[in-house]
Write an enzyme that holds these catalytic residues in place. Structure first.
Site, short mmCIF file in Angstrom:
data_model
loop_
_atom_site.label_atom_id
_atom_site.label_comp_id
_atom_site.label_asym_id
_atom_site.label_seq_id
_atom_site.Cartn_x
_atom_site.Cartn_y
_atom_site.Cartn_z
N THR A 105 0.54 -2.25 5.48
CA THR A 105 0.13 -1.04 5.21
C THR A 105 0.34 0.14 4.15
OG1 THR A 105 -1.12 -0.71 7.20
CG2 THR A 105 -1.24 1.01 6.52
N HIS A 154 0.23 -1.49 0.62
CA HIS A 154 -0.75 -0.22 0.44
C HIS A 154 -1.07 0.98 -0.42
CE1 HIS A 154 -1.92 -4.64 1.19
NE2 HIS A 154 -2.63 -4.25 2.17
ZN LIG Z 1 1.92 -1.82 10.96
#
Ligand SMILES: [Zn+2]
Ligand SMILES: [Zn+2]
Length: 368
Positions: free
Chosen positions: A64, A67
């Protein structure tokens, strides 16, 4: 501002470098739209009544975060705050708590439950806080933990046993997701395929072994990760593209098919193939995120097989933690090999590149 004064006193008595009521914190932040992060000194925000101040020992890099760093289509469309401290996986020690906090106290060793649940929606009132209808994630929707100190809501600072070391504790957030996948796959005595040997897949392999799986077939395409799959307890490791998983699975199961598949790669061909070598009545646990919608042949892949498909969005709050803590304290799972690199926090860019290249698996950042 009694609480804030309290933690400032703690800091000045312990470290002698903070003025009463003012605390500067070195942190990695996302500053507005576009790629990249910045390392900055921030003034700590005051504690809310339900907040916990944690001195961070180690933080980890997750997909994440990559990203958000890249500012890909998901990040651009996710309605992220203008500016925030990144990171949602950490370990540390509680320094101060708001006056309504009951679950932790100063001095507690804590790990990160990244989900911030509202406590009031249908899911929260029915034991499903981890998929709260108003779910927020620290380091994504609110300030996170790539910092010397983090201020997080009480529900995100999970007290853990002292026996669990800080490096292991920093990866309990993803490890809990892995454990939950293995629980839902019902692996005991069974043949399970784990597709993708990233941090989640490797944790799922370790959990499957701890839960007594008979055969654990792991797949990946990066040699170093295939090696890690073996190290974590896979009985068979295959190349996800060059090898035919279905042939091995049929061999191992007298032609019946896999009892369960834990899909951690997000790779569409791997996912579609999983439904082919799954046995009738088998279980597919989906945790990897494909970048595009995919097509399944609902008759043969799902309906005729009476396949069970379960999505997983993280740990249950807090049943998964109880299980994980027992497994770690009893030495039934050792997730250490998943941590391939430990860097000073200032070298976060190197850590990000290690993750992106596949050379690193879990990379830890140490703020001090
Ligand atoms: Zn994580
Ligand atoms: Zn809720």
């Amino acid at each position: 501002m009694e609480i804030f004064a309290l933690h400032s006193e703690y800091l000045s008595s312990n470290q002698g470098r903070h003025e009463r009521g003012v605390m500067n914190v070195r942190a990695v932040v996302k500053n507005g739209p576009g790629p990249g992060f910045d390392l900055v000194d921030l003034e700590a925000k005051p504690l809310g009544s339900r907040d916990v101040l944690v001195e961070i020992e180690a933080a980890a890099i997750c997909g994440t975060d990559l990203h958000i760093y890249d500012w890909n289509a998901w990040a651009a469309g996710a309605g992220l705050p203008e500016s925030f401290i990144v990171g949602h996986e950490f370990s540390g020690r509680v320094v101060a708590v708001g006056d309504a906090v009951r679950m932790v106290k100063p001095g507690d060793k804590v790990s990160a439950e990244s989900h911030v649940a509202c406590g009031q929606c249908y899911q929260c009132l029915n034991g499903l806080q981890h998929i709260c209808g108003n779910l927020k994630v620290i380091g994504v929707h609110t300030d996170g933990c790539w910092a010397e100190y983090a201020v997080v809501p009480e529900c995100c600072a999970r007290p853990i046993p002292e026996e669990i070391d800080f490096h292991t504790a920093a990866i309990m957030e993803p490890l809990g997701t892995s454990i939950r996948c293995a629980q839902l796959a019902e692996v005991s005595g069974n043949t399970v395929v784990v597709t993708g040997c990233g941090p989640i897949g490797l944790g799922a392999i370790a959990a499957a072994q701890a839960f007594g799986a008979a055969n654990i077939v792991a797949t990946d395409i990066v040699p170093s990760r295939m090696e890690l799959g073996q190290q974590m307890g896979a009985t068979h490791v295959l190349h996800g593209v060059q090898d035919d998983v279905g042939v091995l699975v049929r061999e191992l199961t007298q032609g019946v098919g896999a009892d369960a598949v834990i899909e951690c790669s997000g790779n569409i061909p791997a996912l579609q193939a999983a439904f082919k070598y799954l046995r009738k009545g088998g279980r597919v646990v989906l945790v990897g995120l494909p970048s595009q919608p995919l097509t399944l042949d609902v008759g043969p892949d799902l309906a005729f097989k009476e396949a069970t498909v379960r999505g997983v969005h993280g740990r249950r709050m807090y049943e998964t933690w109880q299980t994980m803590e027992s497994l770690l304290v009893k030495g039934l799972i050792d997730p250490k090999p998943i941590i391939t690199h430990v860097l000073p926090m200032a070298e976060y860019e190197d850590g990000i590149h290690l993750c992106k290249s596949g050379e690193g698996c879990k990379v830890l950042l140490l703020p001090k």
